[in-house]
Each structure stands twice: as structure tokens, then as C-alpha cells.
Motif scaffolding. Structure first.
Motif, PDB file in Angstrom:
ATOM      1  N   ARG A 108      10.321   0.030   5.713  1.00 38.99           N
ATOM      2  CA  ARG A 108       9.468   1.131   6.157  1.00 38.99           C
ATOM      3  C   ARG A 108      10.124   2.002   7.236  1.00 38.99           C
ATOM      4  NH1 ARG A 108       4.285   0.650   4.091  1.00 38.99           N
ATOM      5  NH2 ARG A 108       3.543   2.242   5.540  1.00 38.99           N
ATOM      6  N   ALA A 131       5.343  -4.564  -3.541  1.00 44.53           N
ATOM      7  CA  ALA A 131       5.135  -5.084  -2.176  1.00 44.53           C
ATOM      8  C   ALA A 131       6.446  -5.251  -1.404  1.00 44.53           C
ATOM      9  CB  ALA A 131       4.385  -6.409  -2.238  1.00 44.53           C
ATOM     10  N   CYS A 182       9.137   4.751   2.631  1.00 46.77           N
ATOM     11  CA  CYS A 182       7.906   5.554   2.787  1.00 46.77           C
ATOM     12  C   CYS A 182       8.122   7.030   2.470  1.00 46.77           C
ATOM     13  CB  CYS A 182       7.336   5.391   4.189  1.00 46.77           C
ATOM     14  SG  CYS A 182       6.722   3.728   4.508  1.00 46.77           S
ATOM     15  N   ARG A 199       6.830   5.601  12.098  1.00 53.88           N
ATOM     16  CA  ARG A 199       5.670   5.660  11.196  1.00 53.88           C
ATOM     17  C   ARG A 199       5.571   7.042  10.528  1.00 53.88           C
ATOM     18  NH1 ARG A 199       0.943   4.123  15.125  1.00 53.88           N
ATOM     19  NH2 ARG A 199       2.260   5.376  16.486  1.00 53.88           N
ATOM     20  N   SER A 250       1.899  -2.599  -1.309  1.00 57.73           N
ATOM     21  CA  SER A 250       1.158  -3.659  -2.001  1.00 57.73           C
ATOM     22  C   SER A 250      -0.198  -3.167  -2.502  1.00 57.73           C
ATOM     23  CB  SER A 250       0.954  -4.861  -1.074  1.00 57.73           C
ATOM     24  OG  SER A 250       0.241  -4.484   0.084  1.00 57.73           O
ATOM     25  N   ASP A 260       7.560  -2.786   1.321  1.00 55.47           N
ATOM     26  CA  ASP A 260       6.980  -2.801   2.668  1.00 55.47           C
ATOM     27  C   ASP A 260       7.949  -3.368   3.698  1.00 55.47           C
ATOM     28  OD1 ASP A 260       4.450  -1.645   2.180  1.00 55.47           O
ATOM     29  OD2 ASP A 260       3.722  -3.516   1.305  1.00 55.47           O
ATOM     30  N   ASN A 261       8.996  -4.008   3.240  1.00 53.11           N
ATOM     31  CA  ASN A 261      10.031  -4.507   4.158  1.00 53.11           C
ATOM     32  C   ASN A 261      11.028  -3.416   4.554  1.00 53.11           C
ATOM     33  OD1 ASN A 261       9.047  -7.211   4.021  1.00 53.11           O
ATOM     34  ND2 ASN A 261      10.062  -7.454   2.032  1.00 53.11           N
ATOM     35  N   TYR A 316      -0.706   3.468   4.625  1.00 52.07           N
ATOM     36  CA  TYR A 316      -0.778   2.681   3.381  1.00 52.07           C
ATOM     37  C   TYR A 316       0.294   1.580   3.350  1.00 52.07           C
ATOM     38  CZ  TYR A 316      -2.827   7.255   2.388  1.00 52.07           C
ATOM     39  OH  TYR A 316      -3.534   8.414   2.492  1.00 52.07           O
ATOM     40  N   SER A 317       0.172   0.743   2.374  1.00 55.83           N
ATOM     41  CA  SER A 317       1.218  -0.261   2.104  1.00 55.83           C
ATOM     42  C   SER A 317       1.501  -0.211   0.606  1.00 55.83           C
ATOM     43  CB  SER A 317       0.751  -1.658   2.514  1.00 55.83           C
ATOM     44  OG  SER A 317      -0.358  -2.069   1.741  1.00 55.83           O
TER      45      SER A 317
END
Length: 533
Positions: free
Chosen positions: A185, A179, A124, A189, A172, A182-183, A169-170
Motif C-alpha cells: 500500500r 488480498a 493503491c 495513504r 480484500s 494490501d501488503n 478501502y482494502s
């Protein structure tokens, strides 16, 4: 002669009054502590956010870990201390042995901070860098235009809201080929931390925008009034107002400012000018002895918090909703306790990160420079709560919006932004607008008081009494606004009002007001003692 006799009588009265105020304060806190201990003991089994702590074997009580922010900070404190110790050693050692200045230090801190951010946010980081890069381009392209503030604010507020709406967001959303990211992150946050990054991006934009403009800041006048500048040191105000050299607005220094590890997670907030200046020449206002003493005071405050969380479970009552079953007196105690818990929590978090920043040569403004129990008006409370944020708001919002000429309008815009900046919740907007409503009478009364010149000793005495009454009203309003914003929410206002306006609640309301009146008078005596130094 008569006037002199009146002054002597008032002086004698003030001495007797001070003795009474101190005795009342001792009695108040004695009753508060006893009742708080009883509350925590009697409802222990109904509070599900209590856990065994390291003091439990001495106090025979579990510790209150109901506040997620404090729980996470407390759990990660050992690893944070080790990490920042290594960072500080690397940064200070490199500066000393390699003689690095702003540009060199920015690359070093970028390397250190990206290691830190990779652990926190994983892939991220790409979102952070993308938004930061676009902001940098907008600043460089539009900074010399008259409509630049509109561009800067529009961009930052838009993404401040979008980050929350889309929960960071993601990958994907960009395309399925991304995508898999996203694993990865990270553990924290990124869009929560990005709220602070937004403030720094706006600071950079404005400081660059104002760099070529004639400053309205009167440095000579400021130096005459500032005790830090008089001693030959450079205060934060000077560092903030003084523009840095053009090469310090480089992309590397800008990104370094946004992600500077010691202040990244929680602040305190520092302006770009002040940061870039100290990246070049490290702070010298705090000696090694001063920083050591600062750290020891922090450790003592941490022990105080641990003791408080073991003995008084104020926040657990608030989180569980159990306070609704209590008497008005106990609801007041829980509300007062929650505010003190929040103050001490933020005090410890902010001072911890500021401590490491000082060690690394960057002095940020002090948050919580004044105790929550020593503020008797809204203006002084907000100046001394999140003080670095207040300085940011004054410099980048309040003054550009017209300053004191449009004060009544400005507070609504500023507090609405503050609420949105914290989170997109109705209870925070309710807190913001309630605070604005409470601000209006205070501003009107202050304006009337400045116009009314009281010269006689009797007139000053009457004015002081009226000010104490106003202070008691303000503290009551402040408690209500913060309880609505952080505990009960807008839906709890009706319950709170009806609970305190019934037969059992009215004496408590009267006693609460009397206590705040006496507390305000005690604050006046503290201010008088400081002025006599």
C-alpha cells in the motif's frame, strides 16, 4: 475653505496616528516575544513533543515537532528535493531536445508521476486510476446534458465521503484473491491525496462542459485592468477562462493533470484549462532570475520557521492541552501564535511545490499571497489563505450557484463542502458554520457601506473609525473560528468563553480588542501606501 482646512487637519492627524500605531506594534510584539519565550522555558518539561534540533546547540532549546504535517514534510525535505530535481531535469531536458508539446509532455509526466505514485501509494494506484477513469467516462457521456453538474458532483462527493469512511478501502473487499495487494500500500495513504484529485476531476468536468458554450468572460475588459496582461504576458485568469483545443481533453492529458508530480501532494490547485495550456506552451511570466529569487525567499522563510519552532512552542501547547492551565493572557498568546505557525507552515509547503512546478514550466496560483497579520476582514482572509482553492471554489461552486445574487446562501453550501473536503470531523463542520455566522454581519455591513456614499472629510474619518472597529471584531471572530476548528474543538467553546468573561479575562479581552483595532488601522495605512504607488 473650511473643507480644505479639515482635510489638512485629518492628513496631519493620520501622520501622527501612523507613528503611534508603529510604536504600539513594536511594543506589542516585544511583549509577545518575551512572554512567549518565558512560556516555552517555564513549561519545557511538560511538553512531550519537543525534540533536539540542529539549532539546539545555539538556542539551548528543543524544537517543536508536534504538528504531524510539518514534521513529515521537514523530515522528507532532502529526499523530496533530490527527487524533484531529477524530475525537473528529465522534463525540461526532454522538452528542449525533443521539442515535445502537450501530448508528448503528458506521456513523459505520466511516466515520471507513476514512478512517484508507486512509491507513495504502491498498489493503491489502481483505486486512483479506477475512479479517475469512471469520472472521465461520465464527463464524456454526460457533459452536453443540462443535468451534468448533478452527475459530476454526486459522483465526486459520494467517493470523497466513501474514501474516508472506508479509509481507502482494502483489496480484500473486492475478493480474497486480491488480498495480497494490501501488503503493498506504499508509504502514504492514497485517499488523503485523493481529496486534491477530486478537485481536479471536477475542474476537468466543468472545463470540458463549458468548452462549447459561449464564455461570459470579457477578455478585452480584463486585459485593460490586469497589469500582467498589459505587460504582454498571459495571466492565470486568461489561461483558466480560455478553453483549450479539443484534442487536449484526451485521456492521457487528463490523467497527467490529476497526478502531475510537483502539485500532486498538496497543490496549489490549478484548473484543467490552465494546466493543459502550459503543458503545451510553458509559462514565461517567471524568468530564471525570478524563480531563483523565489527559491531564495523560500529558504529564508524556512530558516525563520526553524527559529520559531525552536524558540516558541505554540503548537506543542495546543496539542498537549496545557493551554487550559494558563492565564487568559497566555491563552491569547498561544492562540495567536498557533495561527501564525499554521500560516507559515502552509506558506512553506505550498510554495515549495509551486517552486518545482514553476521550474517545470507550469505556473499555479500563489497560495498565501498576503501575510495573515495583514487581513482585517473574512473575505480578504479567505482570498489570501488557500488562494488557489478560493479561485477553484469561486469558479466551480460560487458562480454556478448564483454568485453574489445568492451570497448569503452560497457561503453555507461552500464552507460545508470545504469542511467535508478537509475531513469528516464535527470540529471542522463547527469551524465552517461559525465562519458562515461571522460572514453574515460582514456582508450586511459591506452592503450598507457601499450604499452609503460619504463625501465629506469628517464623514470619511468617522467611517474609517467604524471600519476599524468592525475589523477588530472580525479578527476576533476569525481567531475563535480557527481555534475551534484546529485546536480546541466545539467542546472547548464554553471553556474559552467562561475563561475570558471572568474578572481576570475581561481586561485581556479588552486589550486584545484594542490591539486588533490598532492593527486594523495600521493595515489601512498599508493599503493607502500601496494605492499611492
Amino acid at each position: 475653505m473650511k473643507e480644505a482646512e479639515t482635510e489638512m487637519n485629518i492628513k496631519s492627524w493620520k501622520q501622527r496616528e501612523l507613528l503611534f500605531l508603529i510604536l504600539y506594534a513594536i511594543a506589542f510584539y516585544f511583549i509577545l516575544i518575551l512572554r512567549s519565550l518565558r512560556l516555552s522555558r517555564d513549561h519545557h518539561s511538560q511538553l512531550y513533543t519537543l525534540r533536539p534540533g540542529w539549532l539546539s546547540k545555539f538556542t539551548h532549546r528543543s524544537t517543536d515537532v508536534s504538528d504531524a504535517q510539518w514534521r513529515n514534510f521537514r523530515a522528507n525535505l532532502p529526499i523530496l528535493t533530490i527527487v524533484f530535481g531529477v524530475f525537473a531535469l528529465a522534463a525540461n531536458g526532454s522538452r528542449a531536445f525533443l521539442g515535445l508539446k502537450a501530448k508528448g509532455m503528458s506521456f513523459l509526466w505520466l511516466f515520471i508521476s507513476f514512478i512517484y505514485l508507486t512509491y507513495l501509494h504502491g498498489a493503491c494506484i489502481l483505486f486512483i486510476l479506477s475512479l479517475a477513469s469512471v469520472n472521465y467516462l461520465l464527463v464524456k457521456i454526460f457533459a452536453r446534458k443540462k443535468y451534468f453538474p448533478v452527475v459530476l458532483w454526486s459522483f465526486n462527493i459520494f467517493f470523497l465521503i466513501c474514501n474516508r469512511v472506508y479509509e481507502g478501502y482494502s483489496f480484500s473487499m473486492i475478493g480474497q484473491q486480491w488480498a495480497y495487494l494490501d501488503n503493498f500500500r506504499g508509504t502514504f495513504r492514497w485517499h488523503i491525496c485523493f481529496n486534491f484529485v477530486v478537485l481536479r476531476m471536477i475542474s476537468f468536468g466543468y472545463d470540458y462542459h463549458w468548452a462549447d458554450q459561449e464564455s461570459r468572460f470579457d477578455q478585452k475588459k480584463h486585459v485593460q485592468r490586469c497589469h500582467i496582461c498589459k505587460s504582454g504576458q498571459t495571466c492565470y485568469q486568461i489561461l483558466q477562462e480560455r478553453s483549450v483545443q479539443n484534442d487536449n481533453y484526451a485521456f492521457s492529458i487528463y490523467i497527467c493533470y490529476l497526478v502531475y508530480a510537483p502539485l500532486y501532494l498538496a497543490g496549489p490547485i490549478i484548473s484543467f484549462n490552465a494546466f493543459a495550456s502550459q503543458l503545451d506552451v510553458p509559462q514565461n511570466n517567471y524568468s530564471v532570475r525570478d524563480v531563483t529569487w523565489y527559491g531564495l525567499r523560500w529558504v529564508f522563510s524556512l530558516l525563520l520557521m526553524e527559529l520559531m519552532a525552536h524558540l516558541f512552542h505554540y503548537n506543542a501547547f495546543a496539542i498537549s492541552g496545557l493551554w487550559k492551565q494558563l492565564s487568559p493572557m497566555d491563552v491569547f498568546i498561544i492562540g495567536y501564535g498557533v495561527l501564525n505557525f499554521m500560516w507559515l507552515k502552509f506558506f512553506l509547503i505550498w510554495r515549495y511545490f509551486r517552486f518545482w512546478s514553476l521550474i517545470c514550466g507550469i505556473e499555479a496560483p500563489e497560495n498565501m499571497p498576503r501575510c495573515i497579520n495583514n487581513c482585517h476582514n473574512l473575505e480578504s482572509f479567505w482570498k489570501n489563505w488557500h488562494a488557489s482553492y478560493n479561485k477553484w471554489l469561486v469558479r466551480y461552486m460560487y458562480i454556478p450557484l448564483g454568485g453574489s445574487r445568492k451570497k448569503l446562501l452560497n457561503v453555507w453550501v461552500i464552507f460545508t463542502f470545504v469542511a467535508i473536503w478537509h475531513d469528516l470531523e464535527w470540529k471542522l463542520l463547527s469551524w465552517a458554520w461559525l465562519t458562515c455566522l461571522f460572514f453574515i454581519p460582514e456582508m450586511i455591513l459591506k452592503s450598507a457601506a457601499s450604499a452609503l456614499q460619504v463625501e465629506s472629510a469628517l464623514g470619511q474619518f468617522v467611517f474609517r473609525e467604524l471600519s476599524a472597529v468592525a475589523g477588530a471584531i472580525t479578527i476576533t471572530c476569525l481567531m475563535v473560528a480557527n481555534l475551534v476548528g484546529y485546536v480546541i474543538g466545539p467542546s472547548g467553546i464554553n471553556w474559552l468563553v467562561s475563561h475570558f468573561l471572568q474578572k481576570e479575562g475581561l481586561p485581556v479581552l479588552g486589550g486584545m480588542f484594542l490591539t486588533f483595532y490598532i492593527g486594523t488601522k495600521l493595515m489601512f495605512h498599508i493599503d493607502d501606501a500601496k494605492q499611492r504607488r
